[in-house]
Design a protein around this motif. Structure first.
Motif, PDB file in Angstrom:
ATOM      1  N   PHE A 151       0.826  -1.199   0.000  1.00 52.63           N
ATOM      2  CA  PHE A 151       0.000   0.000   0.000  1.00 52.63           C
ATOM      3  C   PHE A 151       0.867   1.259   0.000  1.00 52.63           C
ATOM      4  O   PHE A 151       1.967   1.271   0.567  1.00 52.63           O
ATOM      5  N   GLU A 152       0.357   2.301  -0.621  1.00 51.94           N
ATOM      6  CA  GLU A 152       1.095   3.555  -0.752  1.00 51.94           C
ATOM      7  C   GLU A 152       1.519   4.106   0.600  1.00 51.94           C
ATOM      8  O   GLU A 152       2.611   4.674   0.741  1.00 51.94           O
ATOM      9  N   GLY A 153       0.665   3.953   1.603  1.00 53.33           N
ATOM     10  CA  GLY A 153       0.947   4.507   2.919  1.00 53.33           C
ATOM     11  C   GLY A 153       2.113   3.856   3.630  1.00 53.33           C
ATOM     12  O   GLY A 153       2.553   4.346   4.677  1.00 53.33           O
ATOM     13  N   LYS A 154       2.640   2.738   3.072  1.00 53.03           N
ATOM     14  CA  LYS A 154       3.779   2.055   3.688  1.00 53.03           C
ATOM     15  C   LYS A 154       5.056   2.169   2.852  1.00 53.03           C
ATOM     16  O   LYS A 154       6.092   1.648   3.259  1.00 53.03           O
ATOM     17  N   MET A 155       4.979   2.838   1.697  1.00 50.63           N
ATOM     18  CA  MET A 155       6.113   2.814   0.763  1.00 50.63           C
ATOM     19  C   MET A 155       6.838   4.150   0.739  1.00 50.63           C
ATOM     20  O   MET A 155       6.259   5.190   0.418  1.00 50.63           O
ATOM     21  N   TYR A 156       8.126   4.109   1.078  1.00 53.20           N
ATOM     22  CA  TYR A 156       8.956   5.307   1.064  1.00 53.20           C
ATOM     23  C   TYR A 156       9.020   5.851  -0.365  1.00 53.20           C
ATOM     24  O   TYR A 156       9.218   5.087  -1.324  1.00 53.20           O
TER      25      TYR A 156
END
Length: 339
Positions: free
Chosen positions: A185-190
């Protein structure tokens, strides 16, 4: 409960969750060598368990012959023929519950996922360390009569790499830094632009090996690897079994709150994790690591973190939470961990 000799362990998905069972099952195998474990999981994950003695792995073809109610019934007949004495359900979802109904007459213990505590954590009612997933797995075996000590872990030896792998990676003496920049998910990807800054800096003194899937991630990582010396893309070039062999030789792994972090940790590799809108307090730190190994988004700027357990909820205004972590933080953390 009579002394058990053969336990069926159910954990079908996801990759990180299955990887987290490995150090627990390795501890079980070491501490109770007289008990056989049969692990039911997806075919892809069979290599996770290759170094653990006294374990048989059964692959569940849940998209094929084991699909649906009739498929699960067929699977249950296969499992019952293995003559298991009890079931350790480390998954606790509808599919595993149906299976347990078919495998009647056996002691069954299922994982307590701590749903209420996790709901309170993401809802902001509490902010404290919850029980780790590894300990929740261990609690299942304790209830079955097998308390586990996870404090003295045993890890497999580094795999001897094939010459074909060495030709790709090289034989120089630079420390090997694995980087797995993607997450579900986007919220976990630097952010990739910041991660490229990290990769560029680390590549000056280290061998950087990039891990990812064999689809769009492969192309992105190939483009990054082509920009710098000492950076090699492994995505899409090897089987999972081969990637694990290479991963076991890393000096350190940099990953998101994701499956790659847990795979490296199950092999005894030092891991630095980056956290966006999720948080280690939910219980998903890599095995044998503390919160000191985690790099966290700034909760002063983003006080609702964790916004969800799995990172699938990204509130408005939290899209840039991970940008509160500057590349220099990550680079410094890795260099310090390698000393």
């Amino acid at each position: 409960m009579p002394k058990l000799k053969h336990i069926l362990v159910i954990r079908l998905s996801a990759m990180g969750d299955v990887a987290m069972t490995v150090p627990v099952l390795r501890a079980f195998s070491n501490q109770y060598p007289e008990v056989k474990l049969t692990v039911l999981t997806k075919p892809l994950f069979k290599p996770f368990f290759k170094s653990i003695p006294n374990i048989e792995v059964i692959a569940a073809d849940i998209k094929g012959k084991h699909k649906g109610i009739f498929g699960l019934y067929k699977l249950s007949k296969e499992l019952k023929s293995r003559d298991v004495n009890a079931v350790a359900d480390l998954h606790n979802v509808l599919r595993s519950k149906v299976l347990k109904l078919f495998i009647f007459g056996k002691p069954v213990v299922q994982i307590d996922k701590g749903r209420q505590e996790k709901k309170a954590l993401v809802g902001g009612q509490t902010f404290e360390q919850l029980k780790t997933t590894h300990q929740r797995y261990a609690d299942v075996f304790k209830t079955l009569g097998f308390p586990l000590d996870l404090s003295q872990p045993i890890f497999p030896k580094k795999e001897n790499l094939k010459e074909a792998f060495i030709k790709i990676i090289g034989k120089d003496s630079k420390p090997w830094v694995g980087i797995a920049p993607f997450a579900a998910f986007e919220g976990k990807m630097y952010p990739l632009d910041l991660m490229i800054t990290v990769i560029e800096a680390l590549s000056k003194e280290h061998k950087v090996l990039l891990f990812g899937a064999s689809n769009e991630e492969k192309k992105v990582l190939e483009d990054i690897a082509n920009q710098f010396d000492n950076v090699i893309n492994l995505a899409g070039q090897f089987s999972l079994n081969e990637e694990l062999d290479m991963m076991s030789n890393l000096d350190i792994m940099l990953a998101m709150d994701s499956g790659n972090a847990h795979m490296a940790a199950m092999l005894g590799v030092k891991v630095i994790t980056i956290w966006g809108v999720t948080h280690p307090y939910a219980g998903f730190l890599p095995f044998n690591h503390t919160i000191d190994s985690a790099i966290l988004s700034d909760r002063k700027q983003y006080p609702k973190i964790p916004t969800s357990i799995y990172g699938n909820k990204l509130p408005e205004g939290y899209e840039k939470a991970l940008r509160s972590i500057v590349p220099e933080q990550i680079i410094s953390k890795i260099k310090t961990a390698l000393k």
